[in-house]
Design a protein around this motif. Sequence first.
Motif, short mmCIF file in Angstrom:
data_model
loop_
_atom_site.label_atom_id
_atom_site.label_comp_id
_atom_site.label_asym_id
_atom_site.label_seq_id
_atom_site.Cartn_x
_atom_site.Cartn_y
_atom_site.Cartn_z
N GLU A 264 0.81 -1.21 0.00
CA GLU A 264 0.00 0.00 0.00
C GLU A 264 0.84 1.27 0.00
N ALA A 265 1.79 1.38 0.93
CA ALA A 265 2.62 2.58 1.03
C ALA A 265 3.80 2.29 1.94
N VAL A 266 4.90 3.00 1.70
CA VAL A 266 6.09 2.90 2.56
C VAL A 266 6.52 4.32 2.92
N PRO A 267 7.36 4.48 3.95
CA PRO A 267 7.77 5.84 4.36
C PRO A 267 8.48 6.59 3.24
N LYS A 268 8.27 7.90 3.21
CA LYS A 268 8.92 8.76 2.21
C LYS A 268 10.21 9.35 2.77
N GLY A 269 11.04 9.88 1.88
CA GLY A 269 12.18 10.69 2.29
C GLY A 269 13.49 9.98 2.47
N GLY A 270 13.59 8.69 2.20
CA GLY A 270 14.85 7.98 2.37
C GLY A 270 15.81 8.24 1.22
N ASP A 271 17.10 8.26 1.53
CA ASP A 271 18.11 8.33 0.47
C ASP A 271 18.31 6.97 -0.18
N ALA A 272 18.07 5.91 0.59
CA ALA A 272 18.15 4.55 0.06
C ALA A 272 17.02 3.73 0.65
N TYR A 273 16.47 2.84 -0.16
CA TYR A 273 15.40 1.94 0.28
C TYR A 273 15.91 0.51 0.17
N LEU A 274 15.90 -0.17 1.31
CA LEU A 274 16.51 -1.49 1.42
C LEU A 274 15.43 -2.56 1.46
N LEU A 275 15.55 -3.56 0.60
CA LEU A 275 14.65 -4.71 0.58
C LEU A 275 15.50 -5.97 0.69
N LYS A 276 15.66 -6.45 1.91
CA LYS A 276 16.52 -7.61 2.13
C LYS A 276 15.66 -8.86 2.32
N HIS A 277 15.88 -9.83 1.44
CA HIS A 277 15.16 -11.10 1.49
C HIS A 277 13.65 -10.89 1.45
N ILE A 278 13.20 -9.94 0.65
CA ILE A 278 11.78 -9.65 0.49
C ILE A 278 11.30 -10.07 -0.89
N ILE A 279 11.96 -9.59 -1.93
CA ILE A 279 11.49 -9.79 -3.30
C ILE A 279 11.40 -11.27 -3.66
N HIS A 280 12.33 -12.08 -3.14
CA HIS A 280 12.30 -13.51 -3.52
C HIS A 280 11.09 -14.25 -2.96
N ASP A 281 10.36 -13.62 -2.01
CA ASP A 281 9.17 -14.26 -1.45
C ASP A 281 7.97 -14.18 -2.37
N TRP A 282 8.08 -13.39 -3.45
CA TRP A 282 6.88 -13.05 -4.21
C TRP A 282 7.03 -13.37 -5.70
N SER A 283 5.89 -13.56 -6.33
CA SER A 283 5.84 -13.75 -7.79
C SER A 283 6.25 -12.45 -8.47
N ASP A 284 6.50 -12.51 -9.77
CA ASP A 284 6.87 -11.29 -10.50
C ASP A 284 5.77 -10.24 -10.38
N GLU A 285 4.53 -10.65 -10.48
CA GLU A 285 3.42 -9.70 -10.41
C GLU A 285 3.38 -9.00 -9.05
N ALA A 286 3.48 -9.78 -7.96
CA ALA A 286 3.45 -9.20 -6.62
C ALA A 286 4.70 -8.36 -6.36
N ALA A 287 5.85 -8.84 -6.83
CA ALA A 287 7.09 -8.09 -6.64
C ALA A 287 7.02 -6.74 -7.34
N GLU A 288 6.40 -6.71 -8.53
CA GLU A 288 6.22 -5.43 -9.23
C GLU A 288 5.38 -4.47 -8.41
N ARG A 289 4.33 -4.98 -7.77
CA ARG A 289 3.48 -4.13 -6.93
C ARG A 289 4.29 -3.52 -5.79
N ILE A 290 5.12 -4.35 -5.14
CA ILE A 290 5.95 -3.85 -4.04
C ILE A 290 6.91 -2.78 -4.55
N LEU A 291 7.58 -3.07 -5.64
CA LEU A 291 8.58 -2.15 -6.17
C LEU A 291 7.95 -0.84 -6.64
#
Length: 372
Positions: A264-291
């Motif tokens: 739905e939403a993530v915090p704004k204002g970061g210089d870097a956004y870290l996704l550690k061991h998150i994307i591999h949990d999801w299908s391409d479609e769901a991963a695209e939504r997260i990204l």
Amino acid sequence: MASAARKSSASPKAPPLPILRTISRIRDGLSAFQRRLVPGHIALLDISTIGYLTQAVAAAAELGIADALADGPKQPPELARALNVDEAALRRLMRFLISFDVFGQRGDGGYRLTRVSESLRGDAEVSLRDLFLLLGSDLHRKHWSGLADCVRTGHWRWPEVEGMPFFEYAEAHPEVGQVFDAAMTSVSTLAVEPLQAAYDFGRYGSIVDIGGGRGSLLVDILRRHPSMRGTIFEMPRIAEGLAEELSAPGLTGRLTVESGDFFEAVPKGGDAYLLKHIIHDWSDEAAERILRTVRASMETEARLLIIDIVLPEHRRPHMGKLLDLEMLINTDGGRERTQTEFGNLLSRSGFTLTKVTPTAAPDSVIEAHPAW
């Protein structure tokens, strides 16, 4: 401060990546040579020991053998009394584990820790005890026994077998969620030092760690870079009480915890956004939504850092190939990906892949910037 954060900051140094790669190639080459040298049925029988060894190590973790030996070697009767187990059965378990150097045995018969079993201690700098408690659990074995069905259908079996997806199941069964969270924290701690050695996180003024768990990586980054600020973004179940747990001198005012849904939403204002061991949990479609959700909160100059395994193109053994089957069994379309597949996924999600930085751990840092 959280024990995971204490361990991560004191993690032992990883050997240089070129040395590890050379050792791995030699090891894999010798193993392949052995399999070609012996009769096929003998090579296959040798492979069968892998599953048994995992269960034996998991039993040692559950019994607390490494913790009982932390203050020094013990004779079999003494160790059996300390653990409140049957001495004869303990001797049989230890005989098997000693043959793989998981534990050692002195000339006088006393059992001792080895470099391998040090990591089974609950208070080790890098502890894998909780990971083996997960791998040896009835639930984990139950779902791996359905691998053939997953291959037949191409789909996971969690909803069919348990009545709900895994993360909902973990919410409904806190004891499962606790084991899983502890195992993931131990894996995260394992990767902290190799990540710090390979990638310069200090170039960013602030980092938003999406799905950051108990904060082992972000806390370690903040401790090494005193001017940096960080935010852990997690689901409410994990985020509750986490800020207080991670409060420590030097982090006050620099580390915040927010909760929500990364679809739905993530915090704004970061210089870097870290996704550690998150994307591999999801299908391409769901991963695209997260990204795409992450992209919507990023400024043009911000960077995306995905920390995951990048599947190699070679035919040698690799941890990612095993974990890819774990994703097949336990997630709805999750998978490990090659560099090309990451590039395509990022491109469809509004990013351009900048570079991939390998580490001494199985993970790599996949860096990308907004494409628009």
